[in-house]
Design a protein around this motif. Sequence first.
Motif, PDB file in Angstrom:
ATOM      1  N   ALA A   1      -1.643  -4.153   4.585  1.00  0.00           N
ATOM      2  CA  ALA A   1      -0.418  -4.128   3.783  1.00  0.00           C
ATOM      3  C   ALA A   1       0.737  -4.760   4.557  1.00  0.00           C
ATOM      4  O   ALA A   1       0.887  -4.549   5.766  1.00  0.00           O
TER       5      ALA A   1
ATOM      6  N   CYS B   1      -4.206   5.634   0.344  1.00  0.00           N
ATOM      7  CA  CYS B   1      -3.384   4.422   0.281  1.00  0.00           C
ATOM      8  C   CYS B   1      -4.282   3.197   0.425  1.00  0.00           C
ATOM      9  O   CYS B   1      -4.537   2.715   1.549  1.00  0.00           O
TER      10      CYS B   1
ATOM     11  N   SER C   1      -8.849   3.180   1.833  1.00  0.00           N
ATOM     12  CA  SER C   1      -7.838   4.028   1.183  1.00  0.00           C
ATOM     13  C   SER C   1      -7.470   5.203   2.081  1.00  0.00           C
ATOM     14  O   SER C   1      -7.659   6.371   1.743  1.00  0.00           O
ATOM     15  N   HIS C   2      -6.924   4.875   3.236  1.00  0.00           N
ATOM     16  CA  HIS C   2      -6.644   5.867   4.263  1.00  0.00           C
ATOM     17  C   HIS C   2      -5.313   6.584   4.022  1.00  0.00           C
ATOM     18  O   HIS C   2      -4.510   6.192   3.175  1.00  0.00           O
TER      19      HIS C   2
ATOM     20  N   ILE D   1      -1.629   4.716  10.519  1.00  0.00           N
ATOM     21  CA  ILE D   1      -2.739   4.786   9.576  1.00  0.00           C
ATOM     22  C   ILE D   1      -3.784   5.747  10.124  1.00  0.00           C
ATOM     23  O   ILE D   1      -4.294   5.561  11.233  1.00  0.00           O
TER      24      ILE D   1
ATOM     25  N   PHE E   1       4.786  -0.840   3.009  1.00  0.00           N
ATOM     26  CA  PHE E   1       4.286   0.429   2.482  1.00  0.00           C
ATOM     27  C   PHE E   1       5.388   1.083   1.646  1.00  0.00           C
ATOM     28  O   PHE E   1       6.560   1.026   2.007  1.00  0.00           O
TER      29      PHE E   1
ATOM     30  N   ALA F   1       0.872  -1.175   0.000  1.00  0.00           N
ATOM     31  CA  ALA F   1       0.000   0.000   0.000  1.00  0.00           C
ATOM     32  C   ALA F   1       0.904   1.218   0.000  1.00  0.00           C
ATOM     33  O   ALA F   1       2.013   1.179   0.546  1.00  0.00           O
ATOM     34  N   GLY F   2       0.454   2.292  -0.615  1.00  0.00           N
ATOM     35  CA  GLY F   2       1.297   3.479  -0.618  1.00  0.00           C
ATOM     36  C   GLY F   2       0.843   4.529  -1.594  1.00  0.00           C
ATOM     37  O   GLY F   2      -0.317   4.539  -2.030  1.00  0.00           O
ATOM     38  N   SER F   3       1.777   5.406  -1.957  1.00  0.00           N
ATOM     39  CA  SER F   3       1.431   6.553  -2.790  1.00  0.00           C
ATOM     40  C   SER F   3       2.625   6.961  -3.635  1.00  0.00           C
ATOM     41  O   SER F   3       3.784   6.842  -3.208  1.00  0.00           O
TER      42      SER F   3
ATOM     43  N   ILE G   1      -1.589   7.481   5.243  1.00  0.00           N
ATOM     44  CA  ILE G   1      -0.535   6.896   6.070  1.00  0.00           C
ATOM     45  C   ILE G   1       0.470   7.985   6.439  1.00  0.00           C
ATOM     46  O   ILE G   1       0.626   8.974   5.713  1.00  0.00           O
TER      47      ILE G   1
ATOM     48  N   SER H   1      -4.639  -0.206   3.107  1.00  0.00           N
ATOM     49  CA  SER H   1      -3.672   0.203   4.130  1.00  0.00           C
ATOM     50  C   SER H   1      -3.685  -0.687   5.371  1.00  0.00           C
ATOM     51  O   SER H   1      -2.639  -0.874   6.004  1.00  0.00           O
ATOM     52  N   THR H   2      -4.827  -1.240   5.734  1.00  0.00           N
ATOM     53  CA  THR H   2      -4.915  -1.937   7.026  1.00  0.00           C
ATOM     54  C   THR H   2      -4.335  -3.342   7.006  1.00  0.00           C
ATOM     55  O   THR H   2      -4.145  -3.935   8.069  1.00  0.00           O
TER      56      THR H   2
END
Length: 352
Positions: free
Chosen positions: A134, A128, A179-180, A165, A137, A103-105, A182, A131-132
């Motif tokens: 992953a 992201c 899609s929170h 998160i 990251f 998960a990431g950006s 991070i 996220s919960t």
Amino acid sequence: MAKIPDTIINEIRANADNGNGNLTQGTLDYIYEAKLFKLFVPMELNGLMLSLPEALKVFEKAAWIDGSFGWLVTIGSGGGFFSATLAPEQARQFFSHSKAVVAGSGHPNGVAKRVDGGYNVSGEWKYCSGSTYASVFTANCRIQNEDGEEEQVRSFAFLPEQVSIIKDWNAFGLKATESHTIAVEQAFVPTERTFDTSSAPNYEYPIFRYPFLPFAQTSFAAVCLGICRHFLEESRSFAEAREVSWSQSYPLRLQGLLHKLEEQEARLEAVSEQFYNSVVHSWEDFITDFTLPEAKQDEVSQICKEVARASLECAHTIFPLLGMTALMEDNLLNRIWRDLHTVTQHSVLVSV
């Protein structure tokens, strides 16, 4: 890859119908078992390593099952790209186990300061997905030199225990994608856990040399197709369930709905055929010498945007004919409609 079992399809849809904001453990276990997060992970790292056209069919099918499920499979699979740009030993550590998912950006919202052996990193990154759960990251950061000036952008891999998160994903669609935002604060990242996504890949599979923009566009367009196909199927089921009562009370609405459904189903099939033909031809051209001319990239980009546009127009044509029931947020048609609008809002699919 194997067909997704009906029991899994029913579980995913039932969980979505109950309004849950995440995937069930049973669904996650199936994803791990079927390697749906590892479609682009090399076989040497226990991945499936599908071609782009093969993977797009998986994305569409997953999105047809449920929009959030399709989005998570698509985004999770996309993280497999980093298995070819991380240092080989790090790639084995992060991607070879069964529950590997990134998960990431890609936005350079972090700042990294050089220290002995690596970098200290701080920053926040929005949207992201996944996220919960992953296992690793990734995020882009701006390198800051000793004078406080920012230099080049580089990618960093963070361990889950380094990441906070911030549960702020509150969109009206794709609610189960988690899609929170991070955040990391003074997280130490050794040099070997940093990478440059533009560097030569460590594996020779074609997908690792395919241009990123058409890769993202085709992936998200496939999700659009799957969600829109689900919407039209459920709209037809809705019409069939009301055929007797509407024949008496709303005969013109029923006739209009059935007529428009036939039109939009044909339109979706036509744009779907154009999309896959374009992708397959561009892929076949690409794998001959690992290049994709700008004109061909533009062609792929345009058909992806047309898929998004046509999918929205299909939904906009049908939705007003469904009556008040479809306005309720707990109605399946309403949820699919919102998921479709959320996917097509992505910047790579928006026509300007």
